[in-house]
Motif scaffolding. Structure first.
Motif, PDB file in Angstrom:
ATOM      1  N   GLY A  21       3.936  -4.879  16.550  1.00 32.52           N
ATOM      2  CA  GLY A  21       3.303  -6.188  16.560  1.00 32.52           C
ATOM      3  C   GLY A  21       1.974  -6.143  15.832  1.00 32.52           C
ATOM      4  N   CYS A  22       1.554  -7.297  15.332  1.00 32.43           N
ATOM      5  CA  CYS A  22       0.274  -7.381  14.626  1.00 32.43           C
ATOM      6  C   CYS A  22      -0.308  -8.769  14.873  1.00 32.43           C
ATOM      7  N   ALA A  23      -1.556  -8.808  15.308  1.00 30.44           N
ATOM      8  CA  ALA A  23      -2.230 -10.069  15.581  1.00 30.44           C
ATOM      9  C   ALA A  23      -3.400 -10.247  14.618  1.00 30.44           C
ATOM     10  N   VAL A  24      -3.485 -11.431  14.042  1.00 26.04           N
ATOM     11  CA  VAL A  24      -4.558 -11.763  13.105  1.00 26.04           C
ATOM     12  C   VAL A  24      -5.598 -12.611  13.818  1.00 26.04           C
ATOM     13  N   SER A  25      -6.840 -12.218  13.703  1.00 25.33           N
ATOM     14  CA  SER A  25      -7.918 -12.991  14.311  1.00 25.33           C
ATOM     15  C   SER A  25      -8.989 -13.285  13.262  1.00 25.33           C
ATOM     16  N   GLY A  26      -9.777 -14.319  13.559  1.00 24.35           N
ATOM     17  CA  GLY A  26     -10.839 -14.694  12.637  1.00 24.35           C
ATOM     18  C   GLY A  26     -10.642 -16.093  12.105  1.00 24.35           C
ATOM     19  N   SER A  27     -11.527 -16.477  11.238  1.00 24.55           N
ATOM     20  CA  SER A  27     -11.495 -17.819  10.670  1.00 24.55           C
ATOM     21  C   SER A  27     -10.561 -17.852   9.467  1.00 24.55           C
ATOM     22  N   ILE A  28      -9.390 -18.433   9.633  1.00 24.63           N
ATOM     23  CA  ILE A  28      -8.411 -18.500   8.559  1.00 24.63           C
ATOM     24  C   ILE A  28      -7.864 -19.916   8.453  1.00 24.63           C
ATOM     25  N   PHE A  29      -7.422 -20.260   7.243  1.00 27.70           N
ATOM     26  CA  PHE A  29      -6.777 -21.550   7.048  1.00 27.70           C
ATOM     27  C   PHE A  29      -5.263 -21.395   7.067  1.00 27.70           C
ATOM     28  N   ARG A  30      -4.767 -20.396   6.320  1.00 29.40           N
ATOM     29  CA  ARG A  30      -3.322 -20.201   6.248  1.00 29.40           C
ATOM     30  C   ARG A  30      -3.006 -18.745   5.965  1.00 29.40           C
ATOM     31  N   ILE A  31      -1.966 -18.259   6.601  1.00 32.09           N
ATOM     32  CA  ILE A  31      -1.433 -16.946   6.275  1.00 32.09           C
ATOM     33  C   ILE A  31      -0.280 -17.165   5.306  1.00 32.09           C
ATOM     34  N   HIS A  32      -0.489 -16.820   4.056  1.00 33.84           N
ATOM     35  CA  HIS A  32       0.512 -17.088   3.024  1.00 33.84           C
ATOM     36  C   HIS A  32       1.693 -16.124   3.113  1.00 33.84           C
ATOM     37  N   ASP A  33       1.388 -14.871   3.317  1.00 34.36           N
ATOM     38  CA  ASP A  33       2.405 -13.834   3.373  1.00 34.36           C
ATOM     39  C   ASP A  33       1.934 -12.818   4.391  1.00 34.36           C
ATOM     40  N   ILE A  34       2.850 -12.309   5.188  1.00 30.99           N
ATOM     41  CA  ILE A  34       2.464 -11.329   6.205  1.00 30.99           C
ATOM     42  C   ILE A  34       3.628 -10.401   6.443  1.00 30.99           C
ATOM     43  N   GLY A  35       3.326  -9.149   6.730  1.00 27.90           N
ATOM     44  CA  GLY A  35       4.416  -8.212   6.958  1.00 27.90           C
ATOM     45  C   GLY A  35       3.927  -6.801   7.120  1.00 27.90           C
ATOM     46  N   TRP A  36       4.780  -5.873   6.661  1.00 28.12           N
ATOM     47  CA  TRP A  36       4.539  -4.463   6.931  1.00 28.12           C
ATOM     48  C   TRP A  36       4.813  -3.594   5.708  1.00 28.12           C
ATOM     49  N   TYR A  37       3.922  -2.661   5.496  1.00 26.94           N
ATOM     50  CA  TYR A  37       4.124  -1.568   4.573  1.00 26.94           C
ATOM     51  C   TYR A  37       4.219  -0.289   5.400  1.00 26.94           C
ATOM     52  N   ARG A  38       4.696   0.768   4.786  1.00 25.79           N
ATOM     53  CA  ARG A  38       4.668   2.077   5.433  1.00 25.79           C
ATOM     54  C   ARG A  38       4.376   3.161   4.400  1.00 25.79           C
ATOM     55  N   GLN A  39       3.841   4.252   4.919  1.00 28.06           N
ATOM     56  CA  GLN A  39       3.537   5.389   4.052  1.00 28.06           C
ATOM     57  C   GLN A  39       3.905   6.671   4.779  1.00 28.06           C
ATOM     58  N   ALA A  40       4.842   7.388   4.193  1.00 28.70           N
ATOM     59  CA  ALA A  40       5.254   8.687   4.731  1.00 28.70           C
ATOM     60  C   ALA A  40       4.422   9.773   4.050  1.00 28.70           C
ATOM     61  N   PRO A  41       4.299  10.933   4.680  1.00 27.00           N
ATOM     62  CA  PRO A  41       3.504  12.024   4.091  1.00 27.00           C
ATOM     63  C   PRO A  41       3.993  12.374   2.692  1.00 27.00           C
ATOM     64  N   GLY A  42       3.070  12.421   1.751  1.00 23.55           N
ATOM     65  CA  GLY A  42       3.410  12.790   0.389  1.00 23.55           C
ATOM     66  C   GLY A  42       4.075  11.710  -0.427  1.00 23.55           C
ATOM     67  N   LYS A  43       4.191  10.512   0.138  1.00 25.17           N
ATOM     68  CA  LYS A  43       4.848   9.420  -0.573  1.00 25.17           C
ATOM     69  C   LYS A  43       3.903   8.232  -0.733  1.00 25.17           C
ATOM     70  N   GLN A  44       4.261   7.356  -1.669  1.00 29.90           N
ATOM     71  CA  GLN A  44       3.464   6.156  -1.871  1.00 29.90           C
ATOM     72  C   GLN A  44       3.754   5.133  -0.776  1.00 29.90           C
TER      73      GLN A  44
END
Length: 123
Positions: A21-44
């Motif tokens: 889960g991920c919660a966004v806080s702060g003063s925002i108007f719109r979240i255009h795109d939201i999601g997840w990246y990942r990084q494994a050891p030694g990889k981009q």
């Protein structure tokens, strides 16, 4: 100030499920795109899944059919349901958000990132 705070993650056996889960806080108007990246050891860092404002989703080929991303625009949250986890899913998972906000009457879009959460899948 915009902040992304992640939850979930941990150690799980192959074939099991985990939810991030991920919660966004702060003063925002719109979240255009939201999601997840990942990084494994030694990889981009790679895109795992994201969902645009309006609901269009995209997934990495390696997770299609196993992971589901969803967003709640009332709570400003995003979740990643991960099923049938595999050892190759082991990585640090980062929440990101493309956020639009007004700064001195100017509309600006910036990318924000969470601190990362470790997901480890044992065989």
């Amino acid at each position: 100030q915009v902040q992304l705070v992640e939850s979930g993650g941990g150690l799980v056996q192959a074939g099991r499920s985990l939810k991030l889960g991920c919660a966004v806080s702060g003063s925002i108007f719109r979240i255009h795109d939201i999601g997840w990246y990942r990084q494994a050891p030694g990889k981009q860092r790679e895109l795992v899944a994201s969902v645009l404002y309006g609901g269009t989703t995209q997934y990495a080929d390696s997770v299609k059919g196993r992971f589901t991303v969803s967003r709640d625009d009332v709570k400003n949250t995003v979740s990643l349901q991960m099923n049938d986890l595999k050892p190759e899913d082991t990585a640090v998972y980062y929440c990101f958000a493309d956020i639009g906000r007004y700064v001195d009457s100017d509309y600006r879009r910036l990318d924000y990132w969470g601190q990362g959460t470790q997901v480890t899948v044992s065989s």
